[in-house]
Enzyme design. Structure first.
Site, mmCIF file in Angstrom:
data_model
loop_
_atom_site.group_PDB
_atom_site.id
_atom_site.type_symbol
_atom_site.label_atom_id
_atom_site.label_comp_id
_atom_site.label_asym_id
_atom_site.label_seq_id
_atom_site.Cartn_x
_atom_site.Cartn_y
_atom_site.Cartn_z
ATOM 1 N N ASP A 108 -12.409 -40.535 2.063
ATOM 2 C CA ASP A 108 -13.522 -40.605 3.162
ATOM 3 C C ASP A 108 -13.166 -39.602 4.145
ATOM 4 O OD1 ASP A 108 -10.973 -41.702 4.450
ATOM 5 O OD2 ASP A 108 -12.487 -42.514 6.132
ATOM 6 N N ASP A 135 -10.394 -48.266 0.174
ATOM 7 C CA ASP A 135 -11.532 -48.006 1.023
ATOM 8 C C ASP A 135 -12.535 -47.741 1.367
ATOM 9 O OD1 ASP A 135 -10.297 -45.747 1.426
ATOM 10 O OD2 ASP A 135 -9.279 -45.365 3.568
#
Ligand code: F6P
Length: 328
Positions: A108, A135
Site C-alpha cells: 500500500d 492487506d
C-alpha cells in the site's frame, strides 16, 4: 484510459520484499519485450528513480529467477519520494530514458506513492500487489502471501513437536503489519487454540479463562498465534500477562520475524505473479492507468490505486467461531 502510446516501460519493486516478486518482474519484462516495448529495471524502488539507477533489461536479464525469493531489482521504502522535490527528480529521470509507463510491484505504501506521482505527472502507473501481508483491497491474493503463510505453518509445526514434548504453552508471533491474515491462516492450519488478530477485538479475560480452563483439565499443550499488529501483538508482553495470571503455565515465546519474507516462492505465488505481470503490461498497452491488477474469484480485476490503498480486505468473523470450536 490514457491516450499516449506506451513504448518504454519501467518496472520496480518497492516496500517490503515478498516471495514471487522475481516471477512478476520476469513476466513484466518478457511480456513487454514480446509486445515490442523497451523495458527498464529501476533499482531499489523509488530511490532508484530519484538516483537514476535505471538500466535496460532484456529477456536474459530475467533468466533463472522465477524460483528465487527476494527481488533482483532490490527494494526500499523511499523517504525522498514522499517529497515534491524527490518526485520532480524522479520524473526528470524517467523523461531522460523516455519511459512512459511504470509497473510498481509492492504494497500500500508503494501504491500511495504511485498515486501521488501520477496525479502530479503524466505517467501511467500500474500496481501489482506484492506483499506477504495480504492487506490490500481489490484482490483475493497478493504475491508472497501463500509462501509466507506456508513458511509460518512449517515453523509452527516444528514448534508443536517440542511444545507437545514439554507440555508447554507457546505464543508464536507472526508478521502482517496491521493485518491478521498470516496469523489467521497459519493458526487455523496448525490447530492453534487461540488466534489474536487486529481485525477482531481480543477479550483478554476470555483468553485467560479459556487457558485456565484447559490447564484445569490438564490440556497443557496450548498454542497461541498472535499477529504483530494486534492489541496484544507483542508476544513477550502477552507472555508476561499470561504468566502473571496463570503462574503454573510453562510458557515460551517464538517470534518468527523475517524468515516469513524469504525463501523460494510457492507454485501458487509464481502463478499469481506471472499472471498479474502479464496483465500489467497488457494494461499499459491498452491505455489503463493508475490501477492495481488483482484477482477476484480467479479472474483478473482492476482496482483504482487509491481504492486499493484505502479499503482493506475483510476477515470473516465466522472463522473466529470455527477456531474456538476446533480448539476445544
Ligand atoms: O509489509 C511486510 C512486512 O514484512 C510486515 O509484515 C512487517 O510488519 C514489516 O514488513 C517489517 O518491515 P521491515 O522489513 O522494514 O522490518
Amino acid at each position: 484510459m490514457n491516450s499516449t502510446k506506451v513504448t518504454k516501460i519501467g518496472v520496480m519493486t518497492s516496500g517490503g520484499d515478498s516471495p514471487g516478486m522475481n516471477a512478476a518482474i520476469r513476466a513484466v519484462v518478457r511480456t513487454g519485450i514480446y509486445n515490442g516495448l523497451e523495458v527498464f529495471g529501476i533499482v531499489r524502488g523509488y530511490n532508484g528513480l530519484i538516483e537514476n539507477d535505471i538500466f535496460k533489461m532484456d529477456s536474459r536479464s530475467v533468466a533463472n529467477i522465477i524460483q528465487r525469493g527476494g527481488t533482483i531489482l532490490k527494494t526500499a521504502r523511499s523517504k525522498a519520494f514522499t517529497t515534491p522535490e524527490g518526485r520532480a527528480t524522479a520524473y526528470e529521470n524517467l523523461k531522460k530514458h523516455g519511459i512512459n509507463g511504470l509497473v510498481i510491484i509492492g504494497g500500500d505504501g508503494s501504491f500511495k506513492g504511485a498515486q501521488t506521482f501520477s496525479n502530479e505527472y503524466d505517467i501511467p502507473c500500474i500496481g501489482l500487489p506484492g506483499t506477504i501481508d495480504k492487506d490490500i483491497a481489490g484482490t483475493d491474493v497478493t504475491i508472497g502471501f501463500d509462501t509466507a503463510v506456508n513458511t509460518a505453518v512449517e515453523a509452527i509445526d516444528k514448534i508443536r513437536d517440542t511444545m507437545d514434548a514439554h507440555d508447554r504453552l507457546f505464543i508464536v508471533e507472526v508478521m502482517g503489519r496491521d493485518a491478521g491474515y498470516i496469523a489467521l491462516h497459519s493458526g487455523i492450519a496448525t490447530g492453534a487454540e487461540n488466534i489474536l488478530i487486529p481485525e477482531t477485538k481480543t477479550d483478554l479475560e476470555d483468553l485467560i479463562a479459556s487457558l485456565t480452563e484447559k490447564e484445569k483439565r490438564r490440556k497443557l499443550v496450548n498454542l497461541v498465534v498472535v499477529a504483530e499488529g494486534g492489541e496484544y501483538g507483542d508476544a513477550n508482553k502477552l507472555e508476561a500477562i499470561i504468566k502473571e495470571r496463570i503462574p503454573n503455565a510453562d510458557t515460551r515465546v517464538c517470534i518468527l520475524g523475517h524468515i516469513q519474507r524469504g525463501g523460494s516462492p510457492s507454485c501458487e505465488d509464481r502463478l499469481i505473479a506471472s499472471h498479474m505481470g502479464y496483465y500489467a503490461v497488457e494494461s499499459l498497452l491498452c491505455g489503463r492507468h493508475n490501477v492495481m491488477v488483482g484477482v477476484i474469484n480467479n479472474k483478473i480485476h482492476y482496482t483504482p490505486l487509491d481504492k486499493a490503498v484505502k479499503e482493506k480486505q475483510k476477515i470473516g468473523q465466522e472463522w473466529m467461531k470455527i477456531v474456538k470450536i476446533l480448539a476445544s
